[in-house]
Design a protein around this motif. Sequence first.
Motif, short mmCIF file in Angstrom:
data_model
loop_
_atom_site.label_atom_id
_atom_site.label_comp_id
_atom_site.label_asym_id
_atom_site.label_seq_id
_atom_site.Cartn_x
_atom_site.Cartn_y
_atom_site.Cartn_z
N GLU A 50 0.83 -1.20 0.00
CA GLU A 50 0.00 0.00 0.00
C GLU A 50 0.87 1.26 0.00
O GLU A 50 0.54 2.24 -0.68
CB GLU A 50 -0.93 -0.01 1.22
N ARG A 86 2.19 1.69 -3.48
CA ARG A 86 1.14 2.18 -4.39
C ARG A 86 0.90 3.68 -4.19
O ARG A 86 0.63 4.40 -5.15
CB ARG A 86 -0.13 1.38 -4.19
N ARG A 103 -8.77 -1.95 -3.73
CA ARG A 103 -7.76 -1.03 -4.28
C ARG A 103 -8.37 -0.20 -5.42
O ARG A 103 -8.12 1.00 -5.53
CB ARG A 103 -6.57 -1.85 -4.79
#
Length: 242
Positions: free
Chosen positions: A36, A39, A132
């Motif tokens: 995460e 990202r 996501r």
Amino acid sequence: MSSIDTTADKTARKGRKPGAGNGSGPVDAGLEDLLEALRSILARDGTMPPERTVAEELSVKRHTLRRALGVMRSLGELEPARAGRRAAPQPVAGAALINSTNPLEVMELRLVLEPALARLAALRASPAEIERIRRAASTTPGTDPNAADIAFHRAIAAGSRNSLASELYVILHRVASDGRLRYTDSDASLVPERVRMRDAEHGVIADAIAARDPDGAERAMYQHLVAIQQKIMGRLSPGSAY
């Protein structure tokens, strides 16, 4: 609209565990946190900085970072690592290809490819991948609108679980991102109202994927891209107010 619903896809919709990787088993909580964070960096910068820079920013060991980057590559969220040390970046799409195309051709291919990716994501994406996609549908404050748009479409490509299609999307994105074709970045410098409109379109796509509605996801993506195509055509028209 195409129909890509297969027996394998129907089976894939049943019993997939949250956090499952791309066929490589579940991802542990620590690695998921690192993914995460990576990202977020990708959405912020539009590209992944060098490993050393990322490792220092996140205070992680290089071997742990490489494991996470490998997961992202297997999901189609990052391009494959290049072999060799200090290799000069070599774009997949060369100057000849870029010089031979135009923004409208890029959009024509996006209209062929991306609705199918959205359809496949509705059929195949894991719960973690769907979450996501839903998060990426909204542009968070302080995020570059163009980077947020890229993150959303990449998340859908990864959720399609078709590595070849995801790689084609990466190549197409590289062509579209070239400075000579920047008309395709129709949302790169949008006013807040237009960003909200785009996020609303993204939200419709994400909701259809989350509802496991392949027809709705495909249709919503097609309509979203048609809206972008119309903006580009307006910009390319003489006397356009865009």
